[in-house]
Design an enzyme around this catalytic site. Sequence first.
Site, mmCIF file in Angstrom:
data_model
loop_
_atom_site.group_PDB
_atom_site.id
_atom_site.type_symbol
_atom_site.label_atom_id
_atom_site.label_comp_id
_atom_site.label_asym_id
_atom_site.label_seq_id
_atom_site.Cartn_x
_atom_site.Cartn_y
_atom_site.Cartn_z
ATOM 1 N N ASP A 193 43.194 56.226 77.681
ATOM 2 C CA ASP A 193 42.634 57.376 78.404
ATOM 3 C C ASP A 193 43.019 58.723 77.822
ATOM 4 O O ASP A 193 42.722 59.767 78.414
ATOM 5 C CB ASP A 193 43.068 57.332 79.872
ATOM 6 C CG ASP A 193 44.572 57.555 80.026
ATOM 7 O OD1 ASP A 193 45.304 57.343 79.030
ATOM 8 O OD2 ASP A 193 44.993 57.954 81.122
ATOM 9 N N ARG A 248 44.711 61.156 80.234
ATOM 10 C CA ARG A 248 44.020 61.802 81.352
ATOM 11 C C ARG A 248 44.538 61.291 82.696
ATOM 12 O O ARG A 248 44.493 62.013 83.686
ATOM 13 C CB ARG A 248 42.505 61.524 81.274
ATOM 14 C CG ARG A 248 41.803 62.172 80.115
ATOM 15 C CD ARG A 248 40.300 62.151 80.338
ATOM 16 N NE ARG A 248 39.793 60.837 80.646
ATOM 17 C CZ ARG A 248 39.443 59.928 79.745
ATOM 18 N NH1 ARG A 248 39.575 60.204 78.460
ATOM 19 N NH2 ARG A 248 38.976 58.751 80.112
ATOM 20 N N HIS A 249 44.983 60.039 82.730
ATOM 21 C CA HIS A 249 45.413 59.437 83.999
ATOM 22 C C HIS A 249 46.918 59.181 83.960
ATOM 23 O O HIS A 249 47.376 58.048 83.990
ATOM 24 C CB HIS A 249 44.655 58.138 84.249
ATOM 25 C CG HIS A 249 43.170 58.307 84.289
ATOM 26 N ND1 HIS A 249 42.511 58.820 85.387
ATOM 27 C CD2 HIS A 249 42.213 58.046 83.355
ATOM 28 C CE1 HIS A 249 41.207 58.859 85.134
ATOM 29 N NE2 HIS A 249 41.011 58.398 83.917
#
Length: 261
Positions: free
Chosen positions: A132, A135-136
């Site tokens: 990701d 992003r997470h």
Amino acid sequence: MSDGERKSLASQITRSYSDNHRAPFRSCLFVSSFGGYLKERYDTVLSGNHRSWKGIRFLEGDFEEAARQADELMKGGDLGAKLAGAFKQRESTQPAGTYAESGEVVYLTSDSPDTLTELKPYSTYIIGGIVDKNRHKGICYKRAMDRGMKTAKLPIGDYMKMTSRFVLATNHVVEIMLRWLELGDWAKAFLQVIPKRKGGTLRNSDRILNESSTASSTHAEDAYDEPLERDRTEREKTVEAGRSEILDDKLATEAGKQQPP
């Protein structure tokens, strides 16, 4: 995750299997929550080659179910293997009959407040399958906490000075653990596996990661989903059955909320 990131995850799992298959001391791999886009890609683009892979199991159930099955297989001796490598060396220092009781289930995440000092036999280590680009943040740690599961992070900060976050691709985590099984030394394992672009140097040393120390590593974002080449010659290897690793693909679905086309 985007389509490109999900392709990268497939590459990381393929690389993890390849590294484990060729390692001097191997573990048993489980891929949990195997379905959706990932399964479709393995069945079609990758020609279903994974069905013939040995030493790895693909499960529809989540990581808790995979951990339960791994524990049953190890304690029941159904994997048909034995302790070897660093585990064999440490077994001689333990009281008779106690080594098999030291197993545990640990979700590996760089956000954990606890640090892994060594791998333990008859244990299951869960590696979140998510690509990701940060992003997470914290999603793996949150999932483990929600399930009341023990967490830990690799001791990268104890041995290495890094110019970036201590977040690695799934296949790099697997390879580091395989190197530790072989060498029994975290510093050597990190030097051989951590990509040069991470800018890592050993603490108390001026040695810089060079090309040779990362020659056996493939960057996940640059990897191709090519079918694994079959070994031209088979060489005898000792199989290490005292540890299982679960690649948790459930994270891939939850992070992106995208359905396969």
